[in-house]
Design an enzyme around this catalytic site. Structure first.
Site, PDB file in Angstrom:
ATOM      1  N   ILE A   1       0.947  -1.115   0.130  1.00 63.69           N
ATOM      2  CA  ILE A   1       0.054   0.108  -0.014  1.00 63.69           C
ATOM      3  C   ILE A   1       0.926   1.164  -0.070  1.00 63.69           C
ATOM      4  O   ILE A   1       1.750   1.422   0.996  1.00 63.69           O
ATOM      5  CB  ILE A   1      -0.881   0.240   1.133  1.00 63.69           C
ATOM      6  CG1 ILE A   1      -1.748  -1.155   1.427  1.00 63.69           C
ATOM      7  CG2 ILE A   1      -1.594   1.311   1.304  1.00 63.69           C
ATOM      8  CD1 ILE A   1      -2.506  -1.246   2.509  1.00 63.69           C
TER       9      ILE A   1
ATOM     10  N   GLY B   1       2.009   7.897  -0.262  1.00 58.20           N
ATOM     11  CA  GLY B   1       2.798   8.954  -0.300  1.00 58.20           C
ATOM     12  C   GLY B   1       3.470   9.034  -1.647  1.00 58.20           C
ATOM     13  O   GLY B   1       3.036   8.793  -2.693  1.00 58.20           O
TER      14      GLY B   1
ATOM     15  N   GLU C   1      12.774   3.648   2.530  1.00 59.07           N
ATOM     16  CA  GLU C   1      11.619   4.045   3.470  1.00 59.07           C
ATOM     17  C   GLU C   1      12.561   3.956   4.904  1.00 59.07           C
ATOM     18  O   GLU C   1      12.104   4.267   6.008  1.00 59.07           O
ATOM     19  CB  GLU C   1      10.718   2.829   3.799  1.00 59.07           C
ATOM     20  CG  GLU C   1       9.691   3.037   2.492  1.00 59.07           C
ATOM     21  CD  GLU C   1       9.088   4.345   2.218  1.00 59.07           C
ATOM     22  OE1 GLU C   1       8.827   5.168   3.169  1.00 59.07           O
ATOM     23  OE2 GLU C   1       8.230   4.720   1.384  1.00 59.07           O
TER      24      GLU C   1
END
Length: 141
Positions: free
Chosen positions: A6, A9, A77
């Site tokens: 998912i 951003g 990330e």
């Protein structure tokens, strides 16, 4: 083995994802219910994350990713230092599915994203036919 991821951003941006995760494929545009999009600080910059929010809804892009894509996402990330991974439910074409998502660690101050980062996310909304007003509503609350 593939899994679903998912993006809420910068990884909604199709061009950026095509460079970062070369085998990832968009499964579709959906939403996560019971969440809100916020921007929290890491040093001098603010990045997108999601937080539980009653009656909230966040538009998302659901990706079908391979292990090599997940490895690239982990690096991007800053997993597990900045973001952690969780499996949550998303709604896609009226159906619920479980998918992995990155959520920022810690209780960090709210902040405003840089113009460049905001434009990257905004382009992701445009790429996927999502109304950019929704993004602005999250940003200017």
């Amino acid at each position: 083995m593939n899994k679903y991821y998912i993006a809420y951003g910068s990884n909604m941006n199709l061009e950026h994802m095509s460079h970062r995760c070369q085998t990832a494929k968009v499964k579709g545009v959906g939403s996560i219910l019971g969440w809100k999009l916020v921007f929290r600080k890491d040093d001098d910059e603010a990045f997108a994350t999601i937080e539980p929010f009653e009656n909230g809804r966040v538009p998302v892009v659901i990706w079908d990713i391979k292990p090599s894509d997940e490895e690239a996402l982990d690096v991007y990330e800053e997993y597990p230092l900045l973001y952690r991974k969780e499996v949550i439910k998303a709604v896609l074409k009226g159906e619920e599915l479980e998918a992995m998502v990155y959520i920022m660690n810690g209780d960090r101050a709210l902040g405003k994203p840089s113009q460049r980062y905001y434009e990257t996310i905004r382009q992701g909304y445009i790429d996927n036919g999502i109304d950019v007003k929704i993004l602005d509503d999250f940003l200017f609350v």
